[in-house]
Scaffold this motif. Structure first.
Motif, PDB file in Angstrom:
ATOM      1  N   GLY A  32       0.875  -1.181   0.000  1.00 33.00           N
ATOM      2  CA  GLY A  32       0.000   0.000   0.000  1.00 33.00           C
ATOM      3  C   GLY A  32       0.903   1.219   0.000  1.00 33.00           C
ATOM      4  O   GLY A  32       1.400   1.624   1.036  1.00 33.00           O
ATOM      5  N   PRO A  33       1.150   1.781  -1.188  1.00 27.72           N
ATOM      6  CA  PRO A  33       2.111   2.890  -1.265  1.00 27.72           C
ATOM      7  C   PRO A  33       1.609   4.153  -0.570  1.00 27.72           C
ATOM      8  O   PRO A  33       0.414   4.283  -0.311  1.00 27.72           O
ATOM      9  CB  PRO A  33       2.270   3.128  -2.776  1.00 27.72           C
ATOM     10  CG  PRO A  33       1.136   2.440  -3.425  1.00 27.72           C
ATOM     11  CD  PRO A  33       0.542   1.451  -2.478  1.00 27.72           C
ATOM     12  N   THR A  34       2.517   5.071  -0.326  1.00 23.97           N
ATOM     13  CA  THR A  34       2.109   6.401   0.145  1.00 23.97           C
ATOM     14  C   THR A  34       1.469   7.106  -1.042  1.00 23.97           C
ATOM     15  O   THR A  34       1.384   6.544  -2.141  1.00 23.97           O
ATOM     16  CB  THR A  34       3.318   7.250   0.585  1.00 23.97           C
ATOM     17  OG1 THR A  34       4.186   7.450  -0.538  1.00 23.97           O
ATOM     18  CG2 THR A  34       4.096   6.603   1.724  1.00 23.97           C
ATOM     19  N   GLY A  35       1.064   8.347  -0.856  1.00 29.09           N
ATOM     20  CA  GLY A  35       0.611   9.159  -1.982  1.00 29.09           C
ATOM     21  C   GLY A  35       1.794   9.384  -2.912  1.00 29.09           C
ATOM     22  O   GLY A  35       2.928   9.021  -2.589  1.00 29.09           O
ATOM     23  N   THR A  36       1.486   9.951  -4.071  1.00 29.64           N
ATOM     24  CA  THR A  36       2.542  10.163  -5.067  1.00 29.64           C
ATOM     25  C   THR A  36       3.004  11.616  -5.022  1.00 29.64           C
ATOM     26  O   THR A  36       2.267  12.499  -5.445  1.00 29.64           O
ATOM     27  CB  THR A  36       1.995   9.831  -6.465  1.00 29.64           C
ATOM     28  OG1 THR A  36       1.414   8.527  -6.405  1.00 29.64           O
ATOM     29  CG2 THR A  36       3.099   9.854  -7.509  1.00 29.64           C
ATOM     30  N   PRO A  37       4.207  11.866  -4.502  1.00 31.36           N
ATOM     31  CA  PRO A  37       4.679  13.245  -4.494  1.00 31.36           C
ATOM     32  C   PRO A  37       4.861  13.737  -5.930  1.00 31.36           C
ATOM     33  O   PRO A  37       5.052  12.931  -6.847  1.00 31.36           O
ATOM     34  CB  PRO A  37       6.040  13.163  -3.785  1.00 31.36           C
ATOM     35  CG  PRO A  37       6.054  11.833  -3.086  1.00 31.36           C
ATOM     36  CD  PRO A  37       5.170  10.939  -3.897  1.00 31.36           C
ATOM     37  N   ILE A  73       5.700   7.128  -8.224  1.00 26.08           N
ATOM     38  CA  ILE A  73       5.026   6.520  -7.075  1.00 26.08           C
ATOM     39  C   ILE A  73       5.782   6.957  -5.827  1.00 26.08           C
ATOM     40  O   ILE A  73       6.967   7.302  -5.907  1.00 26.08           O
ATOM     41  CB  ILE A  73       5.016   4.972  -7.231  1.00 26.08           C
ATOM     42  CG1 ILE A  73       4.063   4.307  -6.226  1.00 26.08           C
ATOM     43  CG2 ILE A  73       6.432   4.388  -7.129  1.00 26.08           C
ATOM     44  CD1 ILE A  73       3.781   2.837  -6.501  1.00 26.08           C
ATOM     45  N   GLY A  74       5.090   6.944  -4.696  1.00 24.46           N
ATOM     46  CA  GLY A  74       5.764   7.254  -3.437  1.00 24.46           C
ATOM     47  C   GLY A  74       6.465   6.017  -2.904  1.00 24.46           C
ATOM     48  O   GLY A  74       6.696   5.048  -3.629  1.00 24.46           O
ATOM     49  N   SER A  75       6.763   6.069  -1.629  1.00 18.38           N
ATOM     50  CA  SER A  75       7.412   4.946  -0.961  1.00 18.38           C
ATOM     51  C   SER A  75       6.515   3.715  -1.103  1.00 18.38           C
ATOM     52  O   SER A  75       5.297   3.814  -0.949  1.00 18.38           O
ATOM     53  CB  SER A  75       7.604   5.329   0.499  1.00 18.38           C
ATOM     54  OG  SER A  75       8.480   4.454   1.133  1.00 18.38           O
ATOM     55  N   CYS A  76       7.091   2.563  -1.442  1.00 19.78           N
ATOM     56  CA  CYS A  76       6.226   1.423  -1.776  1.00 19.78           C
ATOM     57  C   CYS A  76       6.866   0.075  -1.446  1.00 19.78           C
ATOM     58  O   CYS A  76       7.044  -0.759  -2.324  1.00 19.78           O
ATOM     59  CB  CYS A  76       5.819   1.491  -3.238  1.00 19.78           C
ATOM     60  SG  CYS A  76       7.233   1.561  -4.349  1.00 19.78           S
ATOM     61  N   PRO A  78      -5.079   3.717  -0.151  1.00 20.36           N
ATOM     62  CA  PRO A  78      -3.801   3.053  -0.405  1.00 20.36           C
ATOM     63  C   PRO A  78      -3.954   1.543  -0.629  1.00 20.36           C
ATOM     64  O   PRO A  78      -3.007   0.875  -1.036  1.00 20.36           O
ATOM     65  CB  PRO A  78      -2.988   3.333   0.862  1.00 20.36           C
ATOM     66  CG  PRO A  78      -3.987   3.680   1.901  1.00 20.36           C
ATOM     67  CD  PRO A  78      -5.157   4.291   1.202  1.00 20.36           C
TER      68      PRO A  78
END
Ligand code: SF4
Lengths: 175, 281
Positions: free
Chosen positions: A62-67, A72-75, A147
Motif C-alpha cells: 500500500g504505497p504512500t501518496g505520489t509526491p 510513485i511514493g514509498s512502496c 492506499p
C-alpha cells in the motif's frame, strides 16, 4: 543475478529455488488486506474480477501518496501473513506469484506447492529505495480503498528473494 | 510567562512529521552502520546496505523511509507555566494533517476499528505529560503497524524470576520473527499499571539507541545488555534471513508498581524507527 519477467513463464517459475536472488521486470498488481477480501468474495460469488489473475503476480503493498515529479511514493512490502486466509483461493484462481515480507502459514505453503506458484520477498522497510524500480503506476480497481486500491505497476529489475518456491521449500527455518 | 500559539504548535508538528519520515534518526543510522561492520554473512550485509541506501534515497528524494507512515503517536511535555493560545489538541491534529499532506504520506487510519471505512491521516494518538517549567516539548513517533502488531503485555506475579521475564521478552521477538522488518529495536516497559507499562515500552523507543543509557539503574542496564545478546542469539537477522544483528538495541523504562504485580510490556520497532522532537519556548 537471475532476471525474470512478470507475468511469470512456467519454465522460469519452476527453475526458481528458495533463497535465489532475482531481478523482476514486467507487470505486477498491488493488493493487500481489503483488496484480498473483495477478490475472494467475488470468487465465491463467481462474479467477474476487476483483474484477471491467471499467471499474474500480486505485490502486498500500500504505497504512500505520489509526491509531485515522481511515479510513485514509498512502496515497500507489507506483512504477508495477513493475506494467508485469502491466498489459497487466489492461487486456485490462477495467481502464480506473490511479493511480500515475512513468513507464510503452513496452509499457504501447501497451496503454493499444490498450484505450483512462488512467493517472493521484497526488501522490507525499504519503500523509498524500491520506488526507484517502478516505471509506472496505474490504479485499476477499488479506488475507494485509498492506499489499498489495486494498482498496476510496471517494474524494472525489482530485486527480490525467492521466499517459497513451487516445491513448497521455504527460505525460513520450518516453524 | 511565555505564550505559545496554536499556529506555532501546528507548524512544529507538521515539520516534525516531515523530519521523522524523510530523515532517519541519527542514532538509528549509527546502529545500522555498526551492524553492517560486524556482519559477516554476505546476504545480511547486502540487506543492511539496502536499508542504509533506502534512508539516503528517502532523504534525497523526499520520500517516506517506509510507506507505512504509521499511526502517529504525539508526546507532549507541557510545562505547567506555559500558556497555549488556542486549542492544543486541535493544533496537533492540524499539524499532522498539514505534514502528512505535504509529504504525501499514506492514509492509513480508519475512523472505526470494526466498520473500517475509507482511510485518512487523522487522528494521531496524543499523550500529554505535565512537567515543570514553561517549555513545550513535542515529539512525533509515527510507528508502522507491521511491528506495532507484535506488541506484548504480560502481567507477571511479583515473585516472578528475572529468567521468566527475560524469556517473555525474547519470546516476543522470536514470535515477531521475520515479519516486522528486523533488525529490531526493542522497547521494554517494566512496572506501573497495564497501560503505564505499554506507554513506558513505547517511550523507551524514544531514547538514544546508539549511546549508553546513562540514566538507567545498574541492574536495568545489565538486563538490557543481556537481552541484546539473547535476542541476537535468535539469529533472525535482517529480513529474517539470518545474521549477527537481530536487536539494534534494547531500551528500558521502569517505574513503581503494586506489591501484587509486575507488568512487563514489549514494544517491537522495525529498523525504520522514526521520530522527531522539537522544544518550543
Ligand atoms: S514494520 Fe516498519 S519498516 Fe516494516 S513495513 Fe512496517 S513500518 Fe515499514
Amino acid at each position: 543475478m537471475k532476471r525474470i519477467t512478470a507475468p511469470l513463464q512456467e519454465k522460469a517459475l519452476r527453475s526458481l529455488k528458495a533463497g535465489d536472488e532475482v531481478l523482476l521486470s514486467g507487470t505486477i498488481f498491488t493488493a493487500r488486506d481489503q483488496a484480498h477480501k473483495r477478490l475472494t468474495q467475488s470468487l465465491a460469488r463467481r462474479s467477474k474480477l476487476p483483474v484477471a489473475l491467471a499467471g499474474q503476480v500480486v505485490y502486498y503493498c500500500g504505497p504512500t501518496g505520489t509526491p509531485e515529479h515522481t511515479v510513485i511514493g514509498s512502496c515497500g512490502p507489507t506483512t504477508s501473513r495477513r493475506m494467508d486466509a485469502f491466498t489459497p483461493a487466489l492461487l486456485a484462481a490462477g495467481l502464480k506469484g506473490m511479493i511480500g515480507k515475512g513468513n507464510r502459514s503452513p496452509q499457504t505453503i501447501a497451496a503454493i506447492k499444490k498450484h505450483k506458484a512462488v512467493y517472493f520477498l521484497a526488501y522490507a522497510g525499504c519503500g523509498a529505495l524500491l520506488a526507484q524500480f517502478i516505471r509506472s503506476a496505474l490504479p485499476v480497481a477499488y479506488p475507494d480503498l485509498g492506499p489499498e486500491a489495486i494498482v498496476r505497476l510496471q517494474v524494472r529489475d525489482l530485486p527480490l528473494i525467492v521466499g517459497i518456491d513451487c516445491r513448497g521449500k521455504s527460505v525460513y527455518p520450518v516453524i | 510567562m511565555s505564550t505559545i500559539t496554536a499556529a506555532r504548535i501546528s507548524e512544529a508538528i507538521s515539520e516534525l512529521c516531515l523530519q521523522a519520515h524523510w530523515h532517519l534518526r541519527r542514532d538509528v543510522a549509527r546502529c545500522l552502520k555498526k551492524a553492517l561492520r560486524r556482519e559477516t554473512n554476505a546476504r545480511a550485509r547486502r540487506l543492511l546496505q539496502a536499508i542504509i541506501d533506502n534512508a539516503a534515497t528517502a532523504q534525497r528524494r523526499k520520500l517516506a523511509i517506509c510507506q507505512d507512515t504509521g499511526l502517529p503517536a504525539v508526546f507532549v511535555e507541557l510545562g505547567q507555566q506555559a500558556r497555549i493560545r488556542g486549542d492544543l489538541n486541535r493544533a496537533i491534529q492540524a499539524g499532522i494533517r498539514a505534514g502528512y499532506t505535504k509529504g504525501s504520506f499514506r492514509h492509513s487510519i480508519v475512523k472505526d476499528p470494526l466498520l473500517r471505512g475509507e482511510p485518512g491521516v487523522l487522528p494521531a494518538v496524543i499523550h500529554i505529560d505535565i512537567v515543570p517549567g514553561s517549555r513545550v516539548k513535542l515529539t512525533v513517533l509515527p510507528k508502522g503497524f507491521g511491528c506495532e502488531n507484535k506488541t506484548q503485555l504480560k502481567m507477571f506475579l511479583p515473585t516472578a524470576s528475572l529468567q521468566e521475564i527475560e524469556a517473555f521478552i525474547v519470546d516476543t521477538v522470536r514470535a515477531a520473527g521475520p515479519d516486522a522488518c528486523p533488525p529490531y529495536v526493542i522497547g521494554v516497559g517494566l512496572g506501573g499499571t497495564a497501560e503505564a507499562a505499554c506507554l513506558m515500552a513505547k517511550k523507551a523507543l524514544l531514547k538514544d539507541i546508539a549511546a549508553p543509557d546513562k540514566k538507567l539503574a545498574g541492574h536495568l542496564s545489565a538486563l538490557s545488555g543481556r537481552l541484546e545478546k539473547k535476542i541476537d542469539a535468535l539469529k533472525i537477522g535482517p529480513m529474517g534471513l539470518g545474521g549477527r544483528t537481530t536487536a539494534l538495541a534494547v531500551r528500558i523504562e521502569a517505574g513503581p508498581t503494586h506489591i501484587a504485580g509486575l507488568p512487563v510490556a514489549v514494544s517491537v520497532s522495525c529498523h525504520a524507527l522514526r521520530s522527531a522532537t522539537k522544544t518550543l519556548v
